[in-house]
Design an enzyme around this catalytic site. Sequence first.
Site, PDB file in Angstrom:
ATOM      1  N   ARG A 105      16.693  26.123  13.684  1.00 15.05           N
ATOM      2  CA  ARG A 105      16.882  27.522  14.082  1.00 15.05           C
ATOM      3  C   ARG A 105      15.598  27.960  14.767  1.00 15.05           C
ATOM      4  O   ARG A 105      14.539  28.007  14.122  1.00 15.05           O
ATOM      5  CB  ARG A 105      17.176  28.411  12.866  1.00 15.05           C
ATOM      6  CG  ARG A 105      17.159  29.887  13.202  1.00 15.05           C
ATOM      7  CD  ARG A 105      17.760  30.768  12.134  1.00 15.05           C
ATOM      8  NE  ARG A 105      19.208  30.674  12.129  1.00 15.05           N
ATOM      9  CZ  ARG A 105      20.028  31.557  11.565  1.00 15.05           C
ATOM     10  NH1 ARG A 105      19.547  32.610  10.950  1.00 15.05           N
ATOM     11  NH2 ARG A 105      21.330  31.382  11.612  1.00 15.05           N
ATOM     12  N   HIS A 132      24.731  30.157  19.262  1.00 13.43           N
ATOM     13  CA  HIS A 132      24.898  29.903  17.820  1.00 13.43           C
ATOM     14  C   HIS A 132      26.193  29.089  17.641  1.00 13.43           C
ATOM     15  O   HIS A 132      27.182  29.588  17.095  1.00 13.43           O
ATOM     16  CB  HIS A 132      24.955  31.247  17.085  1.00 13.43           C
ATOM     17  CG  HIS A 132      24.737  31.153  15.606  1.00 13.43           C
ATOM     18  ND1 HIS A 132      24.481  29.960  14.950  1.00 13.43           N
ATOM     19  CD2 HIS A 132      24.748  32.117  14.634  1.00 13.43           C
ATOM     20  CE1 HIS A 132      24.331  30.214  13.659  1.00 13.43           C
ATOM     21  NE2 HIS A 132      24.499  31.500  13.446  1.00 13.43           N
ATOM     22  N   GLN A 135      28.060  28.835  14.206  1.00 11.98           N
ATOM     23  CA  GLN A 135      28.804  30.045  13.874  1.00 11.98           C
ATOM     24  C   GLN A 135      30.184  30.039  14.554  1.00 11.98           C
ATOM     25  O   GLN A 135      31.202  30.381  13.947  1.00 11.98           O
ATOM     26  CB  GLN A 135      28.007  31.283  14.328  1.00 11.98           C
ATOM     27  CG  GLN A 135      28.697  32.596  14.028  1.00 11.98           C
ATOM     28  CD  GLN A 135      28.745  32.905  12.546  1.00 11.98           C
ATOM     29  OE1 GLN A 135      27.736  32.838  11.871  1.00 11.98           O
ATOM     30  NE2 GLN A 135      29.918  33.238  12.026  1.00 11.98           N
ATOM     31  N   ASP A 227      28.722  42.053  16.461  1.00  9.59           N
ATOM     32  CA  ASP A 227      27.485  41.557  15.853  1.00  9.59           C
ATOM     33  C   ASP A 227      26.459  42.687  15.977  1.00  9.59           C
ATOM     34  O   ASP A 227      26.713  43.696  16.658  1.00  9.59           O
ATOM     35  CB  ASP A 227      27.015  40.284  16.594  1.00  9.59           C
ATOM     36  CG  ASP A 227      25.814  39.611  15.940  1.00  9.59           C
ATOM     37  OD1 ASP A 227      25.482  39.949  14.792  1.00  9.59           O
ATOM     38  OD2 ASP A 227      25.187  38.745  16.601  1.00  9.59           O
ATOM     39  N   CYS A 267      29.593  37.850  12.184  1.00 12.05           N
ATOM     40  CA  CYS A 267      28.870  36.674  11.677  1.00 12.05           C
ATOM     41  C   CYS A 267      27.987  36.995  10.488  1.00 12.05           C
ATOM     42  O   CYS A 267      27.638  36.112   9.711  1.00 12.05           O
ATOM     43  CB  CYS A 267      28.047  36.050  12.800  1.00 12.05           C
ATOM     44  SG  CYS A 267      26.742  37.135  13.425  1.00 12.05           S
ATOM     45  N   ARG A 295      31.506  28.700   7.261  1.00  7.29           N
ATOM     46  CA  ARG A 295      30.311  28.065   7.838  1.00  7.29           C
ATOM     47  C   ARG A 295      30.076  26.711   7.176  1.00  7.29           C
ATOM     48  O   ARG A 295      29.745  25.733   7.833  1.00  7.29           O
ATOM     49  CB  ARG A 295      29.070  28.965   7.628  1.00  7.29           C
ATOM     50  CG  ARG A 295      29.079  30.275   8.404  1.00  7.29           C
ATOM     51  CD  ARG A 295      28.953  30.033   9.901  1.00  7.29           C
ATOM     52  NE  ARG A 295      27.805  29.220  10.222  1.00  7.29           N
ATOM     53  CZ  ARG A 295      26.546  29.666  10.321  1.00  7.29           C
ATOM     54  NH1 ARG A 295      26.280  30.941  10.154  1.00  7.29           N
ATOM     55  NH2 ARG A 295      25.558  28.838  10.637  1.00  7.29           N
TER      56      ARG A 295
HETATM   57  N1   CP Z   1      25.533  34.225  10.525  1.00  2.00           N
HETATM   58  C1   CP Z   1      24.377  33.597  10.252  1.00  2.00           C
HETATM   59  O1   CP Z   1      23.949  32.688  10.948  1.00  2.00           O
HETATM   60  O2   CP Z   1      23.758  34.046   9.135  1.00  2.00           O
HETATM   61  P1   CP Z   1      22.267  33.687   8.696  1.00  2.00           P
HETATM   62  O3   CP Z   1      21.362  34.282   9.733  1.00  2.00           O
HETATM   63  O4   CP Z   1      22.100  34.330   7.350  1.00  2.00           O
HETATM   64  O5   CP Z   1      22.112  32.204   8.639  1.00  2.00           O
HETATM   65  N1  NVA Z   2      22.708  37.860  16.928  1.00  2.00           N
HETATM   66  C1  NVA Z   2      22.108  37.717  15.628  1.00  2.00           C
HETATM   67  C2  NVA Z   2      22.860  36.710  14.837  1.00  2.00           C
HETATM   68  C3  NVA Z   2      22.326  36.461  13.438  1.00  2.00           C
HETATM   69  C4  NVA Z   2      23.113  35.426  12.696  1.00  2.00           C
HETATM   70  C5  NVA Z   2      20.649  37.294  15.791  1.00  2.00           C
HETATM   71  O1  NVA Z   2      20.364  36.439  16.640  1.00  2.00           O
HETATM   72  O2  NVA Z   2      19.807  37.833  15.087  1.00  2.00           O
END
Ligand code: CP
Ligand code: NVA
Length: 314
Positions: A105, A132, A135, A227, A267, A295
């Site tokens: 990440r 992502h 997701q 989101d 998400c 997930r």
């Molecule tokens: N939706 C998602 O990726 O959640 P987290 O940021 O908690 O991993």
């Molecule tokens: N769009 C959000 C998704 C988190 C899972 C971010 O990037 O923070």
Amino acid sequence: MKSVRHFLDLRDCTVAEVQRILAIADELKVGYFRGQRPVLLERKVLGMIFEKMSLRTRVSFEAGMAHLGGSSIMLEEQHIGFGKREPVNDIGHVLSSMVDAIVFRAKSHQSVVELAKYCTCPVINALTDRSHPCQALADMMTVREEFGHFDGVKIVWVGDSNNVAASLIEAAAKLGGEVVVSSPRGYRFSDADLELFTSGETHPDFVLRQESDPAKAVAGAQVVCTDVWVSMGQEKEEAERRKAFADYQVNEALMSGAASDAIFMHCLPARRGLEVTSGVIDGAGSRIVQEASNRMHAQKGLLVWLLNEAQPSE
Ligand code: CP
Ligand code: NVA
């Protein structure tokens, strides 16, 4: 260097590959609820680098690996100093000599692309500023559980044209369905973005369009997704983003224009009262918990496919 199949974006996969990932995920999910935890990744080790916070992604990968007979090692950014304590090529070479796959990440998409270049084990994108894909696998799995198929299912994205939206488009491009994106001026995908997301093989039933009026976009939708308006890394833009997205809240009035059996997806994490009202996210049509729990099943499908089926033979 040996060639490796990574999982950086869904557009890099074929239609059959994405279908296969979800087929494994479905099978593992059914088995899981019958008490089965097949040891398909026995003694495999997953390294997980996180430069940003996470609940779902971290826990779903760790639990998923444990169910499959493997293990995982969490590598928080402050512990390894990605690109600061040592260069990315050294991290890639060393890590891939010790683990079987790496989940990353990253603050910047480019970091994931860079790391993958130096790894001799597969790298999985666990969210970047651009996409992502993990997701999106869970999201499409949830849609199919609800409607049984994707053909003609209208999925409307309301709000920021962000990383999660990009991957949702890429997933639907492989699996079918209609995606409508409704974002305010200045926060829409460019034509070049849409071309990129739909590059590679696409499903013949896939339809994509943008509609700036959220009420028009949502009309007759089976799935409404949103989101946060301020993603991780955009905190300084909070005030201007709140203003720009004020008319893009998913609330009861907006949902009343969707199909009578419409579901709501997010998400998570969510900010109730901003991009979505409590009434919608905690209401009967909300599928947020099923979506989050998928997930784990979707990623188990991904891990089994990537490690056991997708690597080029030597
Ligand atoms: N939706 C998602 O990726 O959640 P987290 O940021 O908690 O991993
Ligand atoms: N769009 C959000 C998704 C988190 C899972 C971010 O990037 O923070």
